[in-house]
Design a protein around this motif. Structure first.
Motif, short mmCIF file in Angstrom:
data_model
loop_
_atom_site.label_atom_id
_atom_site.label_comp_id
_atom_site.label_asym_id
_atom_site.label_seq_id
_atom_site.Cartn_x
_atom_site.Cartn_y
_atom_site.Cartn_z
N ILE A 188 0.84 -1.37 0.02
CA ILE A 188 0.00 -0.11 0.00
C ILE A 188 1.02 1.29 -0.02
O ILE A 188 0.55 2.13 -0.54
CB ILE A 188 -0.82 0.00 1.28
N GLN A 189 1.87 1.20 0.81
CA GLN A 189 2.87 2.39 0.81
C GLN A 189 3.55 2.56 -0.49
O GLN A 189 3.58 3.94 -1.03
CB GLN A 189 3.95 2.29 1.67
N VAL A 200 -1.71 -15.84 -0.34
CA VAL A 200 -2.56 -15.07 0.65
C VAL A 200 -2.60 -13.55 0.57
O VAL A 200 -3.48 -13.11 0.65
CB VAL A 200 -1.88 -15.73 2.05
N LEU A 201 -1.07 -12.93 0.52
CA LEU A 201 -1.11 -11.62 0.20
C LEU A 201 -1.98 -11.01 -0.80
O LEU A 201 -2.89 -10.00 -0.47
CB LEU A 201 0.43 -11.29 0.03
N PHE A 202 -1.91 -11.70 -1.88
CA PHE A 202 -2.71 -11.06 -2.89
C PHE A 202 -4.18 -11.08 -2.90
O PHE A 202 -4.88 -10.09 -3.01
CB PHE A 202 -2.32 -11.63 -4.35
N LEU A 203 -4.45 -12.32 -2.13
CA LEU A 203 -5.95 -12.29 -2.11
C LEU A 203 -6.40 -11.38 -1.11
O LEU A 203 -7.46 -10.94 -0.97
CB LEU A 203 -6.19 -13.90 -1.38
N GLY A 257 -10.07 -4.34 -1.16
CA GLY A 257 -10.63 -3.62 -2.25
C GLY A 257 -9.64 -2.76 -2.98
O GLY A 257 -10.23 -1.73 -3.66
N PHE A 258 -8.31 -2.96 -3.02
CA PHE A 258 -7.44 -2.21 -3.83
C PHE A 258 -7.43 -2.56 -5.50
O PHE A 258 -7.39 -3.94 -5.64
CB PHE A 258 -5.88 -2.54 -3.19
N GLY A 303 0.37 0.46 -10.98
CA GLY A 303 -1.01 0.06 -11.26
C GLY A 303 -0.70 -1.90 -11.17
O GLY A 303 -1.47 -2.29 -11.09
N GLY A 304 0.42 -2.04 -10.80
CA GLY A 304 0.63 -3.49 -10.49
C GLY A 304 2.20 -3.59 -9.98
O GLY A 304 2.91 -2.97 -10.01
#
Length: 595
Positions: free
Chosen positions: A338-339, A364-367, A373-374, A348-349
Motif C-alpha cells: 500500500i505504501q 494469501v497476500l494477493f487475496l 478493495g485495492f 498499477g501492478g
C-alpha cells in the motif's frame, strides 16, 4: 504477428464466403521444418463449426488466400494443417521497413499507461549476496527491462531485511570477537566482513548447544538456554527499545553491508529506482488491519489476535496481528504494498521476484489485498523461481558454505580468460582490452546460463559448461555478434543507401529464414513480458544466431558478385547484430565488438 494481422481477416472472409459461417479467432503456428511454408493455420478447431474433411476445408481456404491476398504465394495442406507460403516481396518490404529502426521490437510506453513495480534482490544485511541472489537479481532486472520494452513504465525496487534476530547475531559476534575490525582495517568488503561474524556466531552457538546437551539438556532446551542466543535476543529487545549504543552499532554495520551490496550490484550490472527497509516498514499495515476489521474482512479472537479466514477460498486461516498487537510478516507486506502505491501514484501492478518456497505466502497476500478493495491488487504477480544448485550440492549460509556472488563473478571471468587463451583468438589485444573482454564473456556466460532456463524450474549451474563457445551459451551468441561486427568493418562500401526492390528481387531460402526469425522479435518481447520469462528472449536469440550461422556457412556475403545482393546481405547481417544486441540488453548482457 504482423503476418497474422494480414491473414486473419482474409481467412475469416474465406470461411464466411466458402462455408456461410463466421469465426472470431484463427489458430496459427510456425510451419514445421519438414514442410514447405512460412506460417500454418490449424484447421482442426474449425471442425466444430464447419462439417467436412479438414483437407478439403484447408484447400478451399488456401485457394481463396492465393487469389485474394497478394502476400500469399502458394499453399499445401497436410492433414488438418494449412501451410502457407508467403511471397519474398512481403519479407523484402518488411526488411526495408525495419532496416533503420534501431529499436525494432521495443514499444514506447503510452503516457496514460499505469506503471509496474518490480521487486527483486531483497537481501538480509547479515551476509553477502550469494548464488541464489544472483538468479533472483538477474531474473528481476531482466523481467523489468522486458516489461519496459513491451510498452510499460517500470520501477525497480527492493526491500532490505535489515532487522531481526539474524542481524543481531552478526552484531553480537562482532562485539565479542571483532576487536574493532572494519572493512578498511581488514581490506574486506563490508558485507563479507559482517557475514564472517554471522558464521562465527553459529559456530559458538552450536558449541554451546553441544556443551549443554552433554550436561543432560535436550537439544530443544539447549537451543533456548544457550548464553549466546539469549544475548542476541536481548540485543533485539534493546534495538526495538531504541537503545543508543545498539542503534549506532546497527547503523554502522548495516552501512558496511549496503556499501558491499552496491559494489556487487554494480559488478553484476543491475540497479534500482527505490529502496525500502524492513526497519521502516515492519510497523506498516497495522492501521490497515483496523480498516479490515471495520469492513468485516478480518476477525478478532478472544485473546485479541486478528485473523482472516480464507478457507472458503481454498486456503487457510491466517493471522495478521498477534495478541500483543505486534505485526507479522504478512501485515508488513500488506502495508508495504500500500505504501509503494502511495509513494508512486502511477503504479498499477507489482511483480515480486521471490523463490518458490514463498508461493503460498503470496497467494494469501494477493487475496487479502483484493479483499481489502485495492484495484491494483488484480495486477500482482509472484515471479516464483526454482532454486539454484551446484554440482557440489546445496548451500548453507550459516555454515559459510554458500557460493559468494562476488567470488562466482570473479571465477567466471577467470574461466573465460582460460578458455579464450586456449582458443588463441586475442592476438593484438592490449591487456586492458583482454581484461574487459574476459569480464564481458564471463558475465555474459553466467547471465545467459541462468536466464535461458524457465524461471519456474530449479536448475544446476555449471560454470565450465556455461562458458562453452559452442551450443546454447552466452559466449556462442557473443561470438556470432562479434563475427558480424568483423564483416561490417570489412565492408568497404556504403551499405546503407541501397534498398532491395520487393518487386524485382527474390530471396535465398536462408535469407528468408533469417527474416522470418527477426520478424518474431516484437511478439517474443510481448510474450516474455506477459509470462515474466526472460527464457523466451534468451532462446529466441539462440535460434536467431543458429539461423545466422547457417546463413553465413551457406551463402557468400562479402564475396557475392552481385553488388545489390552483397549490400543486402551486409544489411541483413547488421540487422541480426542489432537484434542480438537489443535482446541481450533485455537480459542485462553486453556484446563485444571484437572477440
Amino acid at each position: 504477428m504482423l503476418l497474422q494481422k494480414i491473414l486473419s481477416p482474409a481467412i475469416i472472409q474465406a470461411i464466411n464466403q466458402q462455408f456461410s459461417t463466421t469465426i472470431e479467432k484463427i489458430e496459427f503456428q510456425a510451419t514445421r521444418k519438414d514442410f514447405e511454408g512460412d506460417i500454418t493455420v490449424v484447421i482442426f478447431p474449425l471442425l466444430k463449426i464447419i462439417k467436412g474433411n479438414p483437407v478439403d476445408i484447408g484447400t478451399k481456404i488456401g485457394n481463396f488466400l492465393v487469389e485474394n491476398v497478394k502476400e500469399v504465394e502458394k499453399f499445401n495442406v497436410v492433414a488438418g494443417f494449412l501451410n502457407i507460403v508467403i511471397s519474398d516481396g512481403y519479407y523484402i518490404d518488411f526488411f526495408n521497413s525495419i532496416k533503420d529502426n534501431t529499436t525494432f521490437g521495443f514499444v514506447s510506453p503510452a503516457t496514460n499507461e499505469k506503471a509496474i513495480m518490480v521487486e527483486y534482490s531483497s537481501p538480509n544485511t547479515n551476509k553477502p549476496l550469494h548464488l541464489g541472489h544472483i538468479r533472483n537479481n538477474l531474473l528481476g532486472y531482466s523481467v523489468a527491462e522486458i516489461i519496459k520494452a513491451s510498452g510499460k513504465k517500470v520501477y525497480k525496487t527492493q526491500i532490505i531485511n535489515d532487522r531481526g534476530i539474524h542481524i543481531c547475531k552478526s552484531m553480537l559476534a562482532w562485539q565479542k570477537f571483532g576487536e574493532g575490525q572494519t572493512p578498511e582495517s581488514t581490506g574486506l568488503k563490508g558485507d563479507k566482513l559482517v557475514g564472517n561474524f554471522y558464521v562465527q556466531f553459529d559456530k559458538v552457538y552450536k558449541s554451546e548447544i553441544s556443551a549443554l546437551m552433554s550436561q543432560g539438556k535436550t537439544e530443544e532446551e539447549a537451543k533456548k538456554l544457550s548464553p549466546v542466543i539469549l544475548e542476541a535476543q536481548q540485543m533485539l529487545l534493546d534495538w526495538e527499545a531504541g537503545k543508543p549504543e545498539v542503534m549506532q552499532l546497527w547503523k554502522t554495520m548495516n552501512q558496511w553491508v549496503y556499501d558491499g551490496f552496491e559494489q556487487t550490484y554494480k559488478n553484476l550490472g543491475v540497479n534500482f529506482d527505490s529502496y525500502y527497509y524492513e526497519s521502516n516498514t515492519y510497523l506498516l499495515g497495522k492501521e490497515v488491519v483496523q480498516l479490515g476489521l471495520e469492513k468485516g474482512i478480518f476477525e478478532k479472537d478472544p485473546d485479541g489476535s486478528v485473523w482472516i479466514d480464507l478457507t472458503p477460498d481454498g486456503l487457510d486461516r491466517k493471522i495478521v496481528l498477534r495478541s500483543d498487537g505486534t505485526a507479522v510478516y504478512m501485515t508488513q507486506d500488506i502495508g508495504t504494498a500500500i505504501q509503494r502505491v502511495k509513494d508512486f501514484s502511477d503504479v498499477g501492478g507489482m511483480v515480486y521476484t521471490v523463490g518458490n518456497e514463498q508461493d503460498y505466502h503470496f497467494k494469501v497476500l494477493f487475496l487479502i489485498l483484493k479483499k481489502l478493495g485495492f484495484e491494483w491488487a488484480t495486477n500482482l504477480f509472484h515471479l516464483s523461481y526454482g532454486m539454484v544448485e551446484l554440482p557440489s550440492g546445496k548451500m548453507k549460509s550459516r555454515e559459510g558454505t554458500v557460493v559468494d556472488a562476488d567470488d562466482l563473478m570473479e571465477e567466471m571471468t577467470t574461466t573465460a580468460k582460460t578458455i579464450s587463451e586456449e582458443l588463441g583468438k586475442l592476438d593484438g589485444y592490449s591487456d586492458a582490452e583482454k581484461a574487459k573482454l574476459y569480464k564481458t564473456i564471463g558475465l555474459g556466460a553466467l547471465k545467459y546460463y541462468m536466464l535461458k532456463v524457465d524461471p519456474k524450474k530449479s536448475m544446476m549451474f555449471n560454470p565450465e559448461e556455461s562458458v562453452d563457445f559452442a551450443g546454447n551459451t552466452g559466449p556462442f551468441i557473443q561470438y556470432t555478434y562479434a563475427r558480424i561486427q568483423s564483416i561490417l568493418r570489412k565492408a568497404d562500401f556504403d551499405f546503407n543507401s541501397v534498398i532491395l526492390n520487393a518487386r524485382e528481387e527474390s530471396l535465398h531460402p536462408k535469407e528468408k529464414e533469417l527474416l522470418k526469425q527477426i520478424a518474431l522479435f516484437p511478439e517474443v518481447i510481448q510474450d516474455a513480458a506477459n509470462n515474466h520469462s526472460p527464457a523466451l528472449v534468451a532462446n529466441f536469440t539462440y535460434d536467431l544466431v543458429k539461423e545466422y550461422n547457417s546463413f553465413y556457412q551457406t551463402v557468400s556475403i562479402l564475396g557475392e558478385e552481385n553488388q545489390t545482393r552483397k549490400v543486402f546481405r551486409v544489411q541483413l547481417s547488421q540487422k541480426v547484430a542489432d537484434t542480438i544486441k537489443l535482446a541481450f540488453q533485455l537480459l542485462g548482457i553486453e556484446v563485444p565488438e571484437r572477440m
